[in-house]
Design an enzyme around this catalytic site. Structure first.
Site, PDB file in Angstrom:
ATOM      1  N   CYS A 117       0.870  -1.110   0.114  1.00 33.91           N
ATOM      2  CA  CYS A 117      -0.035  -0.008   0.182  1.00 33.91           C
ATOM      3  C   CYS A 117       0.833   1.216   0.030  1.00 33.91           C
ATOM      4  CB  CYS A 117      -1.003  -0.097   1.264  1.00 33.91           C
ATOM      5  SG  CYS A 117      -2.254  -1.166   1.303  1.00 33.91           S
ATOM      6  N   ASP A 307      -3.478   0.817  11.312  1.00 32.17           N
ATOM      7  CA  ASP A 307      -4.066   0.154  10.609  1.00 32.17           C
ATOM      8  C   ASP A 307      -5.739   0.319  11.070  1.00 32.17           C
ATOM      9  OD1 ASP A 307      -1.847  -0.342   9.009  1.00 32.17           O
ATOM     10  OD2 ASP A 307      -1.404  -2.407  10.116  1.00 32.17           O
ATOM     11  N   ARG A 399      -6.840  -8.105   0.028  1.00 29.92           N
ATOM     12  CA  ARG A 399      -5.557  -8.497   0.502  1.00 29.92           C
ATOM     13  C   ARG A 399      -5.408  -9.023   1.849  1.00 29.92           C
ATOM     14  NH1 ARG A 399      -1.272  -3.769  -0.682  1.00 29.92           N
ATOM     15  NH2 ARG A 399      -0.146  -5.583   0.652  1.00 29.92           N
TER      16      ARG A 399
HETATM   17  N1  EPU Z   1      10.423   3.080   8.425  1.00 29.26           N
HETATM   18  C1  EPU Z   1      11.691   3.554   8.017  1.00 29.26           C
HETATM   19  N2  EPU Z   1      12.891   2.806   7.742  1.00 29.26           N
HETATM   20  C2  EPU Z   1      12.525   1.461   7.591  1.00 29.26           C
HETATM   21  C3  EPU Z   1      11.422   0.817   8.351  1.00 29.26           C
HETATM   22  C4  EPU Z   1      10.330   1.552   8.521  1.00 29.26           C
HETATM   23  O1  EPU Z   1      11.704   4.711   7.990  1.00 29.26           O
HETATM   24  O2  EPU Z   1      13.548   0.728   7.601  1.00 29.26           O
HETATM   25  C5  EPU Z   1       9.236   3.802   8.779  1.00 29.26           C
HETATM   26  C6  EPU Z   1       8.073   3.697   7.746  1.00 29.26           C
HETATM   27  O3  EPU Z   1       8.166   4.546   6.643  1.00 29.26           O
HETATM   28  C7  EPU Z   1       7.085   3.910   8.447  1.00 29.26           C
HETATM   29  C8  EPU Z   1       7.285   3.392  10.026  1.00 29.26           C
HETATM   30  O4  EPU Z   1       8.700   3.361   9.934  1.00 29.26           O
HETATM   31  O5  EPU Z   1       6.872   5.435   8.347  1.00 29.26           O
HETATM   32  C9  EPU Z   1       6.694   2.230  10.492  1.00 29.26           C
HETATM   33  O6  EPU Z   1       6.912   1.326   9.554  1.00 29.26           O
HETATM   34  P1  EPU Z   1       6.818  -0.222   9.801  1.00 29.26           P
HETATM   35  O7  EPU Z   1       8.315  -0.680   9.392  1.00 29.26           O
HETATM   36  O8  EPU Z   1       6.821  -0.505  11.459  1.00 29.26           O
HETATM   37  O9  EPU Z   1       5.837  -0.821   8.713  1.00 29.26           O
HETATM   38  P2  EPU Z   1       5.950  -1.802   7.788  1.00 29.26           P
HETATM   39  O10 EPU Z   1       6.591  -3.029   8.383  1.00 29.26           O
HETATM   40  O11 EPU Z   1       6.239  -1.558   6.486  1.00 29.26           O
HETATM   41  C10 EPU Z   1       4.012  -3.146   8.947  1.00 29.26           C
HETATM   42  C11 EPU Z   1       2.589  -3.553   8.324  1.00 29.26           C
HETATM   43  C12 EPU Z   1       1.645  -2.394   7.963  1.00 29.26           C
HETATM   44  C13 EPU Z   1       1.467  -1.709   9.489  1.00 29.26           C
HETATM   45  C14 EPU Z   1       2.706  -1.129   9.918  1.00 29.26           C
HETATM   46  C15 EPU Z   1       2.817  -0.341  11.142  1.00 29.26           C
HETATM   47  C16 EPU Z   1       3.159  -5.660   7.235  1.00 29.26           C
HETATM   48  C17 EPU Z   1       3.267  -6.310   5.869  1.00 29.26           C
HETATM   49  N3  EPU Z   1       2.664  -4.320   7.282  1.00 29.26           N
HETATM   50  O12 EPU Z   1       4.437  -2.447   7.802  1.00 29.26           O
HETATM   51  O13 EPU Z   1       0.419  -3.035   7.760  1.00 29.26           O
HETATM   52  O14 EPU Z   1       0.695  -0.492   8.722  1.00 29.26           O
HETATM   53  O15 EPU Z   1       3.719  -2.415  10.038  1.00 29.26           O
HETATM   54  O16 EPU Z   1       2.182  -1.402  12.070  1.00 29.26           O
HETATM   55  O17 EPU Z   1       3.269  -6.393   8.526  1.00 29.26           O
HETATM   56  C18 EPU Z   1      -1.973  -3.043   7.006  1.00 29.26           C
HETATM   57  O18 EPU Z   1      -1.906  -4.278   7.519  1.00 29.26           O
HETATM   58  O19 EPU Z   1      -2.719  -2.563   6.216  1.00 29.26           O
HETATM   59  C19 EPU Z   1      -0.253  -2.581   6.822  1.00 29.26           C
HETATM   60  C20 EPU Z   1      -0.145  -1.419   6.047  1.00 29.26           C
END
Ligand code: EPU
Length: 430
Positions: A117, A307, A399
């Site tokens: 997304c 979320d 999804r």
């Molecule tokens: N971020 C960074 N650098 C990184 C990793 C993250 O700057 O290396 C930033 C991101 O850009 C964001 C924040 O840190 O602003 C948090 O990101 P996070 O890594 O926690 O999110 P993600 O792993 O990309 C997962 C879920 C998302 C959910 C987020 C937060 C999965 C596949 N996705 O994403 O799920 O929003 O954690 O809880 O597990 C959803 O299910 O609808 C969804 C988007």
């Protein structure tokens, strides 16, 4: 092309059974690459992100057997180091877990930059920082992330995350379970799905402690062997049906949940005037009157989850008074507010805050699902609205929500699904 036609105006009542957690499943499936044996995984949600990951694993040589809708047996013992197909990898954000899993298993990973997304820029620098702390060299070349362990393999490392990241925490865990020595991740994320991934890996023979706190320690082991594991219920799916009951009105019990994981949603809905009753593994939401205004800021767990931000915004769009929603995780997660405004909501976005003036009624019209959770919010709004709403791009919703049409139908929500194939149209569900 998938669209939903939603008939609004019916009160919701009855029971909804919650499926396994998407964000746990999308990490646990790639984690099976690390296991030398058969993993039997139960409560796997039947959603398109999971189907895509299974196709990726199959393409890499995994043997996968399905028992009923939600139980899988995965055997990756014969997978050789293979690059996952780029067209599949790019369609799902969670494909980044293949980097940690391949690096851990083969000492080498080459994975296309993940999709998912679009909420603004979503870098993976913290994942890379973790792999580098274990001695890997990581490069981004021609749309691929290439990671290589040093000669002699990955060594336990110490990483302090600059940002609390779910993805980085899980990915570093995956890379670390088979490396030699101890890896420590500090300032890590604490979401229930992180604990679930650690529990899955421990059930296969890993030595991980501290998951669910902000310091995780992983003592590397030589080998993971097969075993059985049941994925936890989906916190966000449960929260979505709770928000739907509160916004539309009615009496809905969500079954097969862990109420503790839903504390922040329960608290917010109570504050807004819904009656929420917790049982051992279910939660009942009763809402007979118009909700009251509130404010919310999204934060890492145990804060209010990003979320659930679009779904609670629908509750606020119909509540009495002015509510504020502040997004604390992503740069741009308010695109759906324009769609809600088309339905008669009154929402103004100023930087990271949405100012929501509650209205008494939404009206059916044509809207689109901008992403997965925005799509769920459109479904809730459409069920509240007067008349019929058409939601375009509903594939996003599928999804992450297993059988959303059947589950809403069971509590009185009227949604019809239309799938259009090139040149034809097929009405797929009533
Ligand atoms: N971020 C960074 N650098 C990184 C990793 C993250 O700057 O290396 C930033 C991101 O850009 C964001 C924040 O840190 O602003 C948090 O990101 P996070 O890594 O926690 O999110 P993600 O792993 O990309 C997962 C879920 C998302 C959910 C987020 C937060 C999965 C596949 N996705 O994403 O799920 O929003 O954690 O809880 O597990 C959803 O299910 O609808 C969804 C988007």
């Amino acid at each position: 092309m998938i669209k939903y036609i939603v008939q609004g105006g019916s009160r919701l009542s009855g029971h909804v059974n919650i499926s396994g957690a998407k964000n746990a499943a999308v990490a646990i499936l790639p984690a099976s690459l690390l296991v030398d044996g058969v993993c039997r995984i139960e409560n796997v949600p039947d959603i398109s992100d999971v189907r895509l990951l299974l196709e990726i694993l199959r393409n890499m040589g995994a043997s996968i057997r399905r028992f009923g809708r939600n139980t899988l047996e995965i055997d990756c013992s014969h997978v050789r180091n293979a690059t996952a197909p780029i067209d599949l990898v790019r369609r799902i954000r969670a494909s980044y877990y293949l980097i940690g899993a391949e690096l851990g298993r083969f000492g080498h990973a080459r994975v296309a930059m993940p999709g998912g997304c679009n909420f603004g820029v979503r870098p993976i620098d913290q994942h890379i920082k973790g792999f580098e702390a274990m001695g890997a060299s990581v490069e981004q070349l021609g749309g691929y992330v290439c990671a290589d362990a040093p000669e002699g393999g990955l060594q336990g490392g110490h990483v302090y995350l600059d940002i609390v990241s779910v993805g980085a925490t899980m990915n570093i865990l995956l890379a670390a379970v088979l490396c030699s020595g101890m890896t420590i991740i500090e300032n890590c994320a604490k979401e229930p799905h992180i604990v679930d991934l650690a529990n899955f890996l421990n059930a296969m023979g890993a030595k991980i402690s501290g998951a669910g706190t902000d310091v995780i320690k992983i003592r590397g082991v030589e080998r993971l062997t097969g075993g059985s594991y049941t994925i936890i219920p989906d916190q966000i799916e449960a929260g979505t049906y709770m928000a739907a009951a509160a916004a539309v009105g009615g009496d809905v019990t969500v079954d097969n949940v862990i109420p503790k994981h839903l504390d922040c949603i329960t608290a917010k809905l109570r504050e807004m005037g819904a009656k929420v009753t917790e049982y051992d593994d279910s939660i009942r939401v009763e809402a007979e009157r118009r909700l009251r205004r509130s404010n919310v800021k999204t934060m890492p767990y145990p804060g209010f989850p990003t979320d659930m931000q679009p779904q609670i915004a629908v509750c606020m769009a119909l509540a009495e008074g002015t509510s504020l929603v502040t997004e604390g995780i992503y740069d741009n997660r308010f695109r759906y507010t324009a769609e809600l405004n088309r339905m008669g909501a009154s929402i103004q976005v100023e930087s990271k805050t949405a100012v929501i003036d509650g209205v008494t009624q939404l009206h059916g019209c044509e809207v689109r699902a901008c992403d997965l959770r925005a799509g769920a919010a459109m479904v809730i709004a459409a069920l509240c609205a007067e008349g019929t709403t058409t939601i375009e791009d509903a594939h996003y919703i599928e999804r992450g929500y297993e059988d959303i049409i059947g589950k809403f139908a069971a509590i009185g929500g009227k949604i019809r699904r239309i799938e259009t194939f090139e040149g034809s149209s097929q009405d797929a569900a009533g």
